[in-house]
Each structure stands twice: as C-alpha cells, then as structure tokens.
Design a protein around this motif. Structure first.
Motif, PDB file in Angstrom:
ATOM      1  N   UNK A  39      55.571  -3.649   6.282  1.00  0.00           N
ATOM      2  CA  UNK A  39      54.792  -4.041   7.456  1.00  0.00           C
ATOM      3  C   UNK A  39      53.603  -4.905   7.062  1.00  0.00           C
ATOM      4  N   UNK A  40      53.084  -4.694   5.839  1.00  0.00           N
ATOM      5  CA  UNK A  40      51.918  -5.449   5.387  1.00  0.00           C
ATOM      6  C   UNK A  40      52.153  -6.954   5.363  1.00  0.00           C
ATOM      7  N   UNK A  41      53.413  -7.359   5.323  1.00  0.00           N
ATOM      8  CA  UNK A  41      53.695  -8.791   5.239  1.00  0.00           C
ATOM      9  C   UNK A  41      53.246  -9.524   6.501  1.00  0.00           C
ATOM     10  N   UNK A  42      53.025  -8.781   7.586  1.00  0.00           N
ATOM     11  CA  UNK A  42      52.567  -9.413   8.829  1.00  0.00           C
ATOM     12  C   UNK A  42      51.146  -9.955   8.693  1.00  0.00           C
ATOM     13  N   UNK A  43      50.467  -9.605   7.608  1.00  0.00           N
ATOM     14  CA  UNK A  43      49.142 -10.177   7.357  1.00  0.00           C
ATOM     15  C   UNK A  43      49.208 -11.686   7.133  1.00  0.00           C
ATOM     16  N   UNK A  44      50.383 -12.192   6.857  1.00  0.00           N
ATOM     17  CA  UNK A  44      50.531 -13.633   6.610  1.00  0.00           C
ATOM     18  C   UNK A  44      50.364 -14.444   7.894  1.00  0.00           C
ATOM     19  N   UNK A  45      50.507 -13.786   9.056  1.00  0.00           N
ATOM     20  CA  UNK A  45      50.329 -14.488  10.329  1.00  0.00           C
ATOM     21  C   UNK A  45      48.898 -15.000  10.442  1.00  0.00           C
ATOM     22  N   UNK A  66      46.577 -13.285   0.118  1.00  0.00           N
ATOM     23  CA  UNK A  66      47.703 -12.660  -0.563  1.00  0.00           C
ATOM     24  C   UNK A  66      48.905 -13.589  -0.532  1.00  0.00           C
ATOM     25  N   UNK A  67      50.030 -13.064  -0.992  1.00  0.00           N
ATOM     26  CA  UNK A  67      51.217 -13.919  -1.004  1.00  0.00           C
ATOM     27  C   UNK A  67      52.484 -13.119  -0.742  1.00  0.00           C
TER      28      UNK A  67
END
Length: 270
Positions: A39-45, A66-67
């Motif tokens: 779910x943390x990957x939504x920080x890329x938005x 982050x990446x």
C-alpha cells in the motif's frame, strides 16, 4: 525471462517519456504479483519521477520521497501509452502521468514485482546483497579472481550468482564463456588471473553488444498496438547444441548445469 540487456533497454525506452512528469495516479488492478504490491507505493502519487535507474534486473523509479522498485519477472513488460487506451487482461499496474500518458505494466505470469523504498530506510532486501554491476569498474578481473579463490563451483554457476556479479543470466554466461574459451564446468577457483581477465572482458563485451542491438527496439516502448519484445540476438552457441562450432566446426555439446541449458565446444573451451 528478460535478461539484463532487455531490462536496460526497457529503462532506456521509457526514460524520455516518464522522467520529469508527475504521477497523477497509480492504478493497481492486481496486487498479487511475486510479492504483494505494498500500500505504501501509493505515496508515489503527486510525485515527480526524477530519474529511472537500474540495479541488476530491477528498475528504480526515483522521486524526492522514495522510489518504486520494478522487476519484470518471467514475462513482464512496460509500455508508454495514451491514458485513454483501455487496459488488457494482464495489465496489472498503471502509472498515470501528468503528460496524459500512462506507464503500463503487463505480466501474464505475475512473477514480477512493484515494491516501494523510503530513501532513508535501510536498502530494500531485494537489493541489499547484490554484487557489482557487470559493466562497472567494480567488476574487474582482480575482483572476480579474488571472489573465486577456493571455490569448487562451476564457473558458469559462479558467474550467474547475483551475489558475485549481477545480471549475467544463462544466455550471456554461455556466450561469454565460449568467447573466453573457458569450459563451463571448470571450477571457478581453478581459473588463473590471466584467464579471468579475458572472461571479464568478454562478459562486458557480450552484454554491451546485446544492449546496443536492443537500442533498435526503443520505438516499441511507445506503441499502443504492440509490446516490446526480445530484440534479435547474434548468438554464437546458446540454443545451438548439436550444430557446428562457429570456430572449429566440431559439434557443439549440450548439458545441464544448475538445471540450466549449457552449450559449449569441448575443443575450444578448456
């Protein structure tokens, strides 16, 4: 499975269309890849893709916070498409960009990955134990010779160990060992520094040539009607067991090393 040259060509292909653009949205249609998409990957938005780099066969989509770590697995591919193009059955992840385009990840077998890494955290576990890049100065004859000391492992398996050097997959291990004249079953610890010098040079040359060949496919990374595939390769021995050796005409032998197909010439490789 995409090898290092295919992944590097993917990086080259998507970079001009993705870097510098803001991620308007990430769409995860199927989170069940090799590892669950966190779910943390939504920080890329809302973040701008500053750079796309590669570590081994992982692509790193770098932002200020982050990446995303992307692996193509056995069957994955990336395309840059207009955001209006409807997704297909195996299109599992989209990065919708401020440009009106989308970076779309397709993976029929779902052995790939989309992971997230914070910049100040410890290095992600999938990257933390990797050896040097094969095209870097860190991968040298002295380095490989030192790592091989006392090792009884077949040199082909040794080359394919990602903790020794990353990205030398089965195809390129076959080709490099043939070009260097080294038998694939020879114990890594029994190879002289002089022969390691030749081997390292051949690994670099074989991979660089494969990447150069793949550059002709870059246009396919922005194509709504097709997906980038493997580029044409000029292989000397891989997949050619039973055919004449390109050097001496003796029939090429084939065997399994570590459950992987291995082709070699018993005369030219010692």
């Amino acid at each position: 499975m995409p090898e290092l040259p295919e992944v590097e060509v993917s990086r080259m292909g998507i970079t001009p269309h993705v870097t510098g653009h803001r991620v308007a949205e990430i769409i995860v249609r199927n989170p069940r890849l090799r590892w669950p998409v966190p779910e943390e990957i939504r920080q890329i938005e809302g973040q701008v893709i500053r750079r796309i780099s590669r570590r081994a066969k992982y692509l790193l989509l770098e932002t200020d916070i982050g990446y995303a770590i992307v692996h193509l697995g056995m069957s994955g591919s990336l395309r840059v498409l207009p955001a209006s193009v409807p997704p297909e059955k195996h299109d599992h992840v989209d990065l919708v960009l401020s440009s009106g385009e989308v970076l779309r990840y397709n993976d029929p077998r779902r052995f790939g990955a989309w992971l997230w890494q914070q910049p100040l955290d410890e290095e992600h576990t999938v990257l933390s134990k990797l050896g040097p890049e094969p095209l870097s100065d860190a991968f040298s004859a002295d380095y490989l010779f030192d790592r091989a000391q006392g090792k009884r492992t077949a040199i082909k398996q040794f080359l394919m160990d990602n903790q020794v050097v990353v990205g030398v997959g089965n195809i390129y291990a076959n080709e490099s060992l043939f070009s260097a004249g080294i038998h694939p079953k020879r114990a890594a610890g029994k190879i002289s520094l002089q022969r390691m010098t030749v081997l390292v040079a051949e690994v670099k040359a074989v991979l660089a040539f494969a990447i150069e060949q793949g550059g002709t496919t870059l246009k396919d990374f922005k194509n709504a009607d097709g997906k980038p595939g493997y580029f044409a390769q000029e292989l000397l021995v891989y997949g050619k067991g039973g055919e004449p050796c390109p050097r001496c005409d003796k029939t090429l032998s084939e065997m399994k090393i570590g459950q992987r197909a291995t082709v070699y010439c018993s005369d030219c490789q010692t």
